[in-house]
Write a protein that holds these residues in place. Sequence first.
Motif, short mmCIF file in Angstrom:
data_model
loop_
_atom_site.label_atom_id
_atom_site.label_comp_id
_atom_site.label_asym_id
_atom_site.label_seq_id
_atom_site.Cartn_x
_atom_site.Cartn_y
_atom_site.Cartn_z
N LEU A 110 0.83 -1.21 0.00
CA LEU A 110 0.00 0.00 0.00
C LEU A 110 0.87 1.26 0.00
O LEU A 110 0.52 2.26 -0.64
N ALA A 111 1.99 1.21 0.71
CA ALA A 111 2.91 2.35 0.69
C ALA A 111 3.43 2.61 -0.71
O ALA A 111 3.58 3.76 -1.14
N PHE A 112 3.68 1.54 -1.47
CA PHE A 112 4.18 1.71 -2.83
C PHE A 112 3.09 2.20 -3.78
O PHE A 112 3.39 2.86 -4.78
N LEU A 158 0.33 6.85 10.14
CA LEU A 158 -0.32 6.69 11.43
C LEU A 158 -0.85 5.27 11.60
O LEU A 158 -0.73 4.67 12.67
N GLY A 159 -1.44 4.71 10.55
CA GLY A 159 -1.92 3.34 10.64
C GLY A 159 -0.81 2.33 10.80
O GLY A 159 -0.98 1.31 11.48
N PHE A 160 0.34 2.61 10.22
CA PHE A 160 1.48 1.68 10.31
C PHE A 160 2.01 1.60 11.73
O PHE A 160 2.61 0.59 12.10
N GLN A 161 1.81 2.63 12.51
CA GLN A 161 2.24 2.58 13.90
C GLN A 161 1.47 1.53 14.67
O GLN A 161 2.01 0.87 15.56
N LEU A 162 0.19 1.36 14.37
CA LEU A 162 -0.59 0.32 15.02
C LEU A 162 -0.10 -1.06 14.63
O LEU A 162 0.00 -1.96 15.45
N LEU A 163 0.22 -1.24 13.34
CA LEU A 163 0.76 -2.51 12.88
C LEU A 163 2.10 -2.79 13.52
O LEU A 163 2.41 -3.92 13.89
#
Length: 538
Positions: free
Chosen positions: A116-118, A279-284
């Motif tokens: 998703l980042a890509f 921000l969502g990646f911090q939860l992951l």
Amino acid sequence: MAILPLRPENHFFSSPIHARKHNFSFFSHNHRSTTRFFWKNHYHPLNSRVLCTASGTERAKENKKFPEKPTPLGPLLPDSDSGGNLGLSTKTGLGRKWPPWENIPERYKLISATSLAFVICNMDKVNLSIAIIPMSHQFGWNSSVAGLVQSSFFWGYALSQLPGGWLSKIFGGRKVLEIGVLTWSLATALVPVLAGFMPSLIFCRILVGIGEGVSPSAATDLIARTIPIEERSRAVGFVFGGLSFGSVMGLLLAPPLIQNFDWESVFYIFGLLGIAWFLGFQLLKSEEASYVAESFEGHESTTLCIPQKTALKDLGNSLKDIPWNSFFRSSAVWAMIYTHFCGSWGHYTCLSWLPTYFSEELNLNLTEAAWVSILPPLASIFVTSLASQFADYLISNGVETTTVRKICQTIAFMSPAVCMSLSSVDLGLPPWEIVGFLTGGLALSSFALSGLYCTHQDMSPEYASILLGITNTVGAVPGIVGVALTGFLLDTTHSWSMSLFAPSVFFYLTGTVVWLAFASSKPQNFTKDGMEVMTDDE
């Protein structure tokens, strides 16, 4: 026999080590997985991250689940209503966690987030190519100034490749990736604010290039640390395939946004998407704290220890510890460097000039040319999934890894070379058949994701990010030189065949020869003395 309550204060089970020593001998065999689950969720003697993993982590994770049938221990285990920490609900039963994504293996969540980042990466890369038209009208830019603004992205992209690989090696690809996404997203959102002042605008685009430039190396390091070799082709294809999907999404979303909300909206919205991802990646990341990698039972883990804390004074020493001399003594590394350059030449020149070719040479109007430009990345999404499945199937069935990588890369180069050759020869073909040839050839070039782009991890999981940083630095040169040279040749020769297709075909053919002759996926132990010890291929 009475069963003692499973509480931490019970002296017999005063520690997990004591419990394992006695192995709960008074329990039946059917209850052991349940008991292991209980101790994993209720004892946290060390609140620290796991640095290294061994094979069998996947099996250990599966033991988190309860048996589907109730056991005599059921009444003793706390439920969600009683304040227990088992993550279960009476509505879902004992066989499955809720929400459903809790059952997905952690490495799949991580790879999905990286892909998703890509997607966002290429959305922010292509947005300027569309917004540059209204921006040029508003600020009175000529073609030279517009070209300068667009090329500034590649300055940052080229400069950040090696630093990105080195930082990924030191801090881990996950940390570098999230910082890269945040950097390019903030810089994208600032473009409308600073567009009226040229030095600031160029600086913003350089920052976008830097943020996106560290990301391939970060993703490569992340895959090398977390994905076993039998899944690696699919992981690389899925992650880097997000670039094609991002190009499609950017080309589809940017025009209506510009028409309805002006050109500034593209940069604001796309920038906010990246910030939301961060921000969502911090939860992951917090979920992943106990899982650095997973490998299948029966396979040796290729996961490396992720560095946790590195003092600034140690960074210089870590840079000196990288076996640069050993890298450049390896013919396989040089094969990757040249192959990456050749592939990037064809990709960047076509990405920049195909819309103009469709408009001027094939006499398509601008709307048709814009829609036709979406076809190659759209077809690449489909081809990428097939290529990754094909490569992993061959490897899992005993085909040598080097052979698989050579097959995939040969398809990736020879297909566009043949299609470009057919398109450049006057065969009297209608325009839409030429479009079909070019779309098919460029789509099949996505086989490189299961060829070249997997070889860095195959050769050295430890230095995969740095190796990709080296090859991607050279691979960024065509974005600076090749695109400009194509325009110069077009003005000189007035021939699309000589300016766009002939150089690309030359590099595709020579790149194939070099790859077949010197490429290797055999793991190598790069050492400071410049010698590499070859190990058995997987």
